[in-house]
Enzyme design. Structure first.
Site, PDB file in Angstrom:
ATOM      1  N   ARG A 159       0.877  -1.208   0.031  1.00  0.00           N
ATOM      2  CA  ARG A 159      -0.046   0.051  -0.083  1.00  0.00           C
ATOM      3  C   ARG A 159       0.745   1.154   0.168  1.00  0.00           C
ATOM      4  O   ARG A 159       0.597   2.226  -0.744  1.00  0.00           O
ATOM      5  CB  ARG A 159      -0.882  -0.074   1.162  1.00  0.00           C
ATOM      6  CG  ARG A 159      -2.098  -0.978   1.255  1.00  0.00           C
ATOM      7  CD  ARG A 159      -2.314  -1.604   2.471  1.00  0.00           C
ATOM      8  NE  ARG A 159      -1.550  -2.515   2.767  1.00  0.00           N
ATOM      9  CZ  ARG A 159      -1.583  -3.871   2.414  1.00  0.00           C
ATOM     10  NH1 ARG A 159      -2.531  -4.188   1.716  1.00  0.00           N
ATOM     11  NH2 ARG A 159      -0.717  -4.635   2.772  1.00  0.00           N
ATOM     12  N   THR A 160       1.808   1.448   1.261  1.00  0.00           N
ATOM     13  CA  THR A 160       2.586   2.572   0.993  1.00  0.00           C
ATOM     14  C   THR A 160       3.188   2.976  -0.049  1.00  0.00           C
ATOM     15  O   THR A 160       3.302   4.026  -0.777  1.00  0.00           O
ATOM     16  CB  THR A 160       3.494   2.695   2.371  1.00  0.00           C
ATOM     17  OG1 THR A 160       2.792   2.101   3.271  1.00  0.00           O
ATOM     18  CG2 THR A 160       3.980   3.906   2.727  1.00  0.00           C
ATOM     19  N   LYS A 192      25.542  -5.115  -1.464  1.00  0.00           N
ATOM     20  CA  LYS A 192      27.050  -5.098  -1.497  1.00  0.00           C
ATOM     21  C   LYS A 192      27.720  -4.422  -0.555  1.00  0.00           C
ATOM     22  O   LYS A 192      28.994  -4.406  -0.376  1.00  0.00           O
ATOM     23  CB  LYS A 192      27.434  -4.577  -2.849  1.00  0.00           C
ATOM     24  CG  LYS A 192      26.697  -5.037  -4.091  1.00  0.00           C
ATOM     25  CD  LYS A 192      27.132  -4.238  -5.168  1.00  0.00           C
ATOM     26  CE  LYS A 192      26.563  -4.495  -6.335  1.00  0.00           C
ATOM     27  NZ  LYS A 192      26.484  -3.393  -7.524  1.00  0.00           N
ATOM     28  N   ARG A 240      11.121   3.983   4.135  1.00  0.00           N
ATOM     29  CA  ARG A 240      10.842   2.824   4.786  1.00  0.00           C
ATOM     30  C   ARG A 240      11.938   2.039   5.260  1.00  0.00           C
ATOM     31  O   ARG A 240      12.764   1.464   4.447  1.00  0.00           O
ATOM     32  CB  ARG A 240       9.623   1.893   4.251  1.00  0.00           C
ATOM     33  CG  ARG A 240       9.472   0.599   5.109  1.00  0.00           C
ATOM     34  CD  ARG A 240       8.092  -0.035   4.728  1.00  0.00           C
ATOM     35  NE  ARG A 240       6.900   0.765   5.116  1.00  0.00           N
ATOM     36  CZ  ARG A 240       5.690   0.125   5.161  1.00  0.00           C
ATOM     37  NH1 ARG A 240       5.554  -1.091   4.694  1.00  0.00           N
ATOM     38  NH2 ARG A 240       4.715   0.865   5.345  1.00  0.00           N
ATOM     39  N   HIS A 277       4.552   5.876  11.538  1.00  0.00           N
ATOM     40  CA  HIS A 277       4.094   5.769  10.254  1.00  0.00           C
ATOM     41  C   HIS A 277       3.017   6.835  10.038  1.00  0.00           C
ATOM     42  O   HIS A 277       2.153   6.668  10.087  1.00  0.00           O
ATOM     43  CB  HIS A 277       3.278   4.212  10.147  1.00  0.00           C
ATOM     44  CG  HIS A 277       3.115   3.971   8.797  1.00  0.00           C
ATOM     45  ND1 HIS A 277       3.257   4.756   7.597  1.00  0.00           N
ATOM     46  CD2 HIS A 277       2.819   2.577   8.153  1.00  0.00           C
ATOM     47  CE1 HIS A 277       3.063   3.834   6.559  1.00  0.00           C
ATOM     48  NE2 HIS A 277       2.532   2.804   6.840  1.00  0.00           N
TER      49      HIS A 277
HETATM   50  N1   CP Z   1      -0.434  -0.071   6.018  1.00  0.00           N
HETATM   51  C1   CP Z   1       0.995  -0.306   5.249  1.00  0.00           C
HETATM   52  O1   CP Z   1       1.905   0.277   5.677  1.00  0.00           O
HETATM   53  O2   CP Z   1       0.685  -1.383   4.278  1.00  0.00           O
HETATM   54  P1   CP Z   1       2.258  -1.804   3.334  1.00  0.00           P
HETATM   55  O3   CP Z   1       3.034  -2.285   4.437  1.00  0.00           O
HETATM   56  O4   CP Z   1       1.713  -2.708   2.279  1.00  0.00           O
HETATM   57  O5   CP Z   1       2.828  -0.531   2.803  1.00  0.00           O
END
Ligand code: CP
Length: 330
Positions: free
Chosen positions: A58-59, A86, A108, A136
């Protein structure tokens, strides 16, 4: 009102007005995704880089879609195909990307604090797309936008956050925002999945029915099975028997209560399929709103003039995995 921060590293420390401004800005971007031609020239000539050291559906996808709907160029880097395999450090990777003059870096990482670490060292806006068990922020913003769309308010709400609170960056961002907005927060889960600081965040419940009783919003969390190696639970069966949101458990909530889940969902573990797919579920609305929230964040940050980084000592260590809430967000 303006958003004057150079980065979006977390919601901790943001004011009520700043959080509402982010949500309102996202709201204004929603209609672009409903158009036949889903593109505006707002960020034409800008470049956004997505650097993902952890899996994401999603993100990652919604940041890319958001950038492209604003006409920015988007470059996606997965750690598995980057030179980190590496031995290149996170900082060297980020410095090399920054040298190519992107206008925003979305990251992320499994280490809490990784986005803060980079934000102090590169002269490019940084967006935290989820760092370890820390924050988040864009997930919480899309959660709030979705709640407001359906419940029509963000104050005078009782929100029950249920499940694996200990490992949840979604919880931490939501707690900061919900408290700033005046909502009542409940943290619901087995004692082993509740951090010591949970009592300072809201009402703590170890029983699902007590925790969701008369709640307006139930935010279910994924049981982070990849982090269950330290015997947090006797068994998955036992967890789901006591903490899976079934229709029977949901009946204790307020009339017209809504159910959220950040995804990915473990059907039958933390949420029953008929609840996940039921009329109360806003899970797909959350995903749709994720694009608008990320458009808003990129719009507010990628248009910013470049500012020199505040270089930290060269010997500073890279962040290690630390599944605790940082006391002070940068
Ligand atoms: N909600 C969320 O962060 O989903 P993803 O890990 O798929 O990005």
């Amino acid at each position: 009102m303006a958003f004057t921060h150079q980065h979006l590293l977390g919601l901790e420390g943001l004011s009520r007005d700043e959080i509402l401004f982010l949500i309102d800005t996202a709201d204004s971007f929603k209609e672009i995704s409903e158009r036949d031609i889903k593109k505006v020239p707002t960020l034409r000539g800008k470049t956004v880089v997505g650097l993902f050291y952890e899996a994401s559906t999603r993100t990652r996808t919604s940041f890319e879609i958001a950038a492209k709907r604003l006409s920015a160029d988007y470059v996606s880097i997965a750690s598995s195909t980057s030179s980190s395999t590496k031995g290149e450090t996170l900082l060297d990777t980020a410095r090399n990307i920054a040298a190519m003059r992107p206008d925003c870096l979305v990251i992320r990482h499994n280490a809490s604090g990784a986005p803060h670490f980079l934000a102090q060292r590169i002269d490019c806006p940084v967006v935290n797309a989820g760092d370890g068990a820390h924050e988040h922020p864009t997930q919480a913003l899309l959660d709030l936008l979705t709640i407001r769309d359906h419940v029509k308010r963000l104050d005078d709400l009782t929100v029950a956050i249920v499940g694996d609170i200990l490992h949840s960056r979604v919880t931490r961002s939501n707690v900061h925002a919900l408290k700033a907005l005046g909502a009542r927060v409940r943290l619901v889960g087995p004692p082993t999945l509740l951090p010591a600081e949970a009592a300072a965040w809201g009402e703590v419940h170890n029983d699902l029915h007590d925790g969701v009783r008369n709640a307006d919003v139930i935010m279910m969390l994924r049981l982070q099975r990849e982090r269950q190696g330290r015997n947090f639970l006797p068994s998955l069966d036992e967890y789901s028997r006591y903490f899976c949101l079934t229709r029977a458990a949901l009946s204790a909530a307020a009339p017209n209560a809504v159910v959220l889940h950040p995804g990915p969902i473990n059907r039958g573990v933390e949420i029953a399929s008929d609840v996940a797919d039921g009329a109360e579920s806003l899970i797909m609305d959350q995903v749709t709103n994720g694009v608008a929230v990320r458009m808003a964040v990129l719009f507010l940050l990628a248009n910013r003039a470049r500012q020199p980084s505040v270089e930290a000592p060269a010997v500073a260590a890279e962040p290690a995995e630390a599944p605790r809430l940082r006391r002070k967000a940068g």
